[in-house]
Design a protein around this motif. Sequence first.
Motif, PDB file in Angstrom:
ATOM      1  N   LEU A 174       0.832  -1.200   0.000  1.00 22.40           N
ATOM      2  CA  LEU A 174       0.000   0.000   0.000  1.00 22.40           C
ATOM      3  C   LEU A 174       0.870   1.256   0.000  1.00 22.40           C
ATOM      4  CD1 LEU A 174      -2.862  -0.983   2.490  1.00 22.40           C
ATOM      5  CD2 LEU A 174      -3.042  -0.709   0.009  1.00 22.40           C
ATOM      6  N   LEU A 175       1.891   1.262   0.847  1.00 21.98           N
ATOM      7  CA  LEU A 175       2.798   2.415   0.908  1.00 21.98           C
ATOM      8  C   LEU A 175       3.579   2.559  -0.402  1.00 21.98           C
ATOM      9  CD1 LEU A 175       4.189   2.119   4.572  1.00 21.98           C
ATOM     10  CD2 LEU A 175       2.552   3.802   3.689  1.00 21.98           C
ATOM     11  N   SER A 176       3.991   1.425  -0.987  1.00 25.61           N
ATOM     12  CA  SER A 176       4.737   1.472  -2.248  1.00 25.61           C
ATOM     13  C   SER A 176       3.875   2.014  -3.385  1.00 25.61           C
ATOM     14  CB  SER A 176       5.243   0.065  -2.606  1.00 25.61           C
ATOM     15  OG  SER A 176       6.107  -0.431  -1.622  1.00 25.61           O
ATOM     16  N   LEU A 177       2.636   1.533  -3.455  1.00 30.63           N
ATOM     17  CA  LEU A 177       1.723   2.021  -4.490  1.00 30.63           C
ATOM     18  C   LEU A 177       1.423   3.501  -4.301  1.00 30.63           C
ATOM     19  CD1 LEU A 177      -0.860  -0.855  -5.044  1.00 30.63           C
ATOM     20  CD2 LEU A 177       0.210   0.499  -6.854  1.00 30.63           C
ATOM     21  N   PHE A 178       1.199   3.878  -3.059  1.00 28.50           N
ATOM     22  CA  PHE A 178       0.938   5.286  -2.763  1.00 28.50           C
ATOM     23  C   PHE A 178       2.151   6.133  -3.175  1.00 28.50           C
ATOM     24  CE2 PHE A 178       1.085   8.927   0.220  1.00 28.50           C
ATOM     25  CZ  PHE A 178      -0.111   9.528  -0.126  1.00 28.50           C
ATOM     26  N   GLY A 179       3.347   5.644  -2.875  1.00 29.72           N
ATOM     27  CA  GLY A 179       4.563   6.373  -3.252  1.00 29.72           C
ATOM     28  C   GLY A 179       4.708   6.484  -4.754  1.00 29.72           C
ATOM     29  N   LEU A 180       4.416   5.386  -5.482  1.00 25.77           N
ATOM     30  CA  LEU A 180       4.500   5.408  -6.947  1.00 25.77           C
ATOM     31  C   LEU A 180       3.537   6.436  -7.524  1.00 25.77           C
ATOM     32  CD1 LEU A 180       5.660   3.992  -9.531  1.00 25.77           C
ATOM     33  CD2 LEU A 180       3.653   2.478  -9.429  1.00 25.77           C
ATOM     34  N   ILE A 181       2.323   6.475  -6.975  1.00 20.44           N
ATOM     35  CA  ILE A 181       1.310   7.429  -7.460  1.00 20.44           C
ATOM     36  C   ILE A 181       1.758   8.862  -7.203  1.00 20.44           C
ATOM     37  CG2 ILE A 181      -1.043   8.258  -7.064  1.00 20.44           C
ATOM     38  CD1 ILE A 181      -1.724   5.239  -6.434  1.00 20.44           C
ATOM     39  N   PHE A 185       2.658  11.713 -10.106  1.00 21.40           N
ATOM     40  CA  PHE A 185       2.050  13.036 -10.294  1.00 21.40           C
ATOM     41  C   PHE A 185       3.087  14.150 -10.146  1.00 21.40           C
ATOM     42  CE2 PHE A 185      -2.077  10.875  -9.352  1.00 21.40           C
ATOM     43  CZ  PHE A 185      -2.708  11.235 -10.536  1.00 21.40           C
ATOM     44  N   PHE A 186       4.078  13.916  -9.283  1.00 22.55           N
ATOM     45  CA  PHE A 186       5.133  14.905  -9.114  1.00 22.55           C
ATOM     46  C   PHE A 186       5.968  15.043 -10.385  1.00 22.55           C
ATOM     47  CE2 PHE A 186       9.446  16.152  -7.731  1.00 22.55           C
ATOM     48  CZ  PHE A 186       9.142  17.358  -7.104  1.00 22.55           C
ATOM     49  N   MET A 187       6.165  13.912 -11.089  1.00 23.24           N
ATOM     50  CA  MET A 187       6.984  13.901 -12.304  1.00 23.24           C
ATOM     51  C   MET A 187       6.125  13.941 -13.566  1.00 23.24           C
ATOM     52  SD  MET A 187      10.097  13.759 -11.179  1.00 23.24           S
ATOM     53  CE  MET A 187      11.050  13.228 -12.609  1.00 23.24           C
ATOM     54  N   MET A 188       4.860  14.296 -13.422  1.00 21.27           N
ATOM     55  CA  MET A 188       3.946  14.236 -14.559  1.00 21.27           C
ATOM     56  C   MET A 188       4.405  15.116 -15.723  1.00 21.27           C
ATOM     57  SD  MET A 188       0.644  16.484 -13.309  1.00 21.27           S
ATOM     58  CE  MET A 188      -0.245  16.263 -14.847  1.00 21.27           C
ATOM     59  N   THR A 268     -10.019   0.687  -4.053  1.00 19.43           N
ATOM     60  CA  THR A 268     -10.647   1.432  -5.147  1.00 19.43           C
ATOM     61  C   THR A 268      -9.988   2.793  -5.333  1.00 19.43           C
ATOM     62  OG1 THR A 268     -12.782   0.324  -4.861  1.00 19.43           O
ATOM     63  CG2 THR A 268     -12.810   2.468  -5.955  1.00 19.43           C
ATOM     64  N   ILE A 269      -9.727   3.492  -4.240  1.00 15.24           N
ATOM     65  CA  ILE A 269      -9.058   4.797  -4.321  1.00 15.24           C
ATOM     66  C   ILE A 269      -7.678   4.651  -4.951  1.00 15.24           C
ATOM     67  CG2 ILE A 269      -8.020   6.650  -2.936  1.00 15.24           C
ATOM     68  CD1 ILE A 269     -10.376   6.267  -0.957  1.00 15.24           C
ATOM     69  N   ILE A 270      -6.941   3.627  -4.540  1.00 12.15           N
ATOM     70  CA  ILE A 270      -5.598   3.410  -5.083  1.00 12.15           C
ATOM     71  C   ILE A 270      -5.660   3.045  -6.564  1.00 12.15           C
ATOM     72  CG2 ILE A 270      -3.676   1.760  -5.050  1.00 12.15           C
ATOM     73  CD1 ILE A 270      -3.679   1.928  -2.045  1.00 12.15           C
ATOM     74  N   TYR A 271      -6.600   2.186  -6.954  1.00  9.54           N
ATOM     75  CA  TYR A 271      -6.695   1.765  -8.348  1.00  9.54           C
ATOM     76  C   TYR A 271      -7.044   2.939  -9.263  1.00  9.54           C
ATOM     77  CZ  TYR A 271      -6.469  -3.306  -7.439  1.00  9.54           C
ATOM     78  OH  TYR A 271      -6.062  -4.568  -7.112  1.00  9.54           O
TER      79      TYR A 271
END
Length: 467
Positions: A174-181, A185-188, A268-271
């Motif tokens: 969960l933390l890894s996915l959150f970090g990737l997201i 967005f930071f590197m968008m 759902t929020i993460i997906y």
Amino acid sequence: MSETKFKPVLGLWDGTMLVAGSMIGSGIFIVSSDILRNVGGSGWLVAVWLITGFMTITAAVSYGELSGMFPKAGGQYVYLKEAYNPLVAFLYGWSFFAVIQTGTIAAVGVAFSKFMAYKVPAVSEDIVLLDLGFLRISPAQLVSIFIIVLLTYINSRGVKGGKAIQTTFTVTKLLSLFGLIVFGFFMMNGSVWEANWSADAWDLHKLNADNSIEAYTTIAAIGAIAAAMVGSIFSSDAWNNVTFIAGEMKNPQRNIGLSLFLGTLIVTIIYVSANLMYTAVLPLHDIAFAEKDRVGVAASHAIFGAEGTTIIALMIMVSTFGCNNGLILAGARVYYTMAKDGVFFKQAGELNRFAVPQRALWVQCILASLWCLSGKYGDLLDMVSFVVVLFYMLTIIGIFILRKKQPDAPRPYKAFGYPVLPLIYILMGTTFCTLLIYYKPLYTWPGLIIALTGVPLYYFALKRKKV
């Protein structure tokens, strides 16, 4: 010395981690490519995940009522038996054992091996260790079997070991996915985001590899959405696994329903966020036609550069390892309950000295390992998406039936939004299944046939029970 009953050692946090951990495997990193090829635009890509999320949360909160009424090991199997009859419950349990759970365990295990091969090429699925003509065995298959055997052994030594793995790996992913997201967005890429979310974002069409598009008729467009949802529904499945371990939950009447809601909401929020992130860093063509559909790898490479492949491979290994632990832990409780009813191997209905159904765990392990060797688990999983949704619908219809059959039964938790939300789910599920029958028959009839082969098996089991 064996135990005679389960020990309630799992709380709300453990249940929520089981729901989220069992749902998140490798799907979120892969299936968006196929979804986008079917729907053609960023808006519809995200819409498919939102529709799936709405259906999943609606089903989960509806199951909360049933879990409060019947806080017993076996979960959905028990609900179907109470609402309908033992045959309907057995058809679910048979399908669950034959392919739904064991096939998923195999597929998730091989996904672990595939991404491990990024760092350890010797375990690649492309290497053939043994070719028997009708069967080819690769290192990836053997590694997946080893992982399944290891997790089965750990879970056979008591629920606390499985609980520790589930919590650790679910929090990590969960933390890894959150970090990737967040990093995504930071590197968008502003120009990529603008192009992806132009006026064409809501133009529903088929996307081809040469960048050409094919328009849909109105009916075909609805069918395309249904076909696209096969991947998102598979990626969002297994949320009901927490209902199978009711016998080991503290205050199951309260905690199972809450675990279902919290776990499905988090995922759902993460997906949805992950798919928005994909559209922020990758052009549509790169999402739809990522190499081997590995859109997560492409996105991670765009965000982190050359190291992105290693980062995403490690994330998926953590994700699939934790996912399989939850599937293995929970699945055996269904076979245990079936054995208690006399419609499964008798020995599967016994608990060992650690108060877990050890033989049920190992029977599940053997079949999942055979699916790993067959190489056909992926085809079968596509085929059972129809059956999975069908059984979800039957279970939710069961809420209406039980309100008539057992109006005075204790209901510590009532289905949220009843009757509107359950009816909406039933309508959406019926539409999904009907469209798949028409547009994707290969996704429907084989799964239905697998379920119906349970009919003669059920009567055979009853005959043996009487002897």
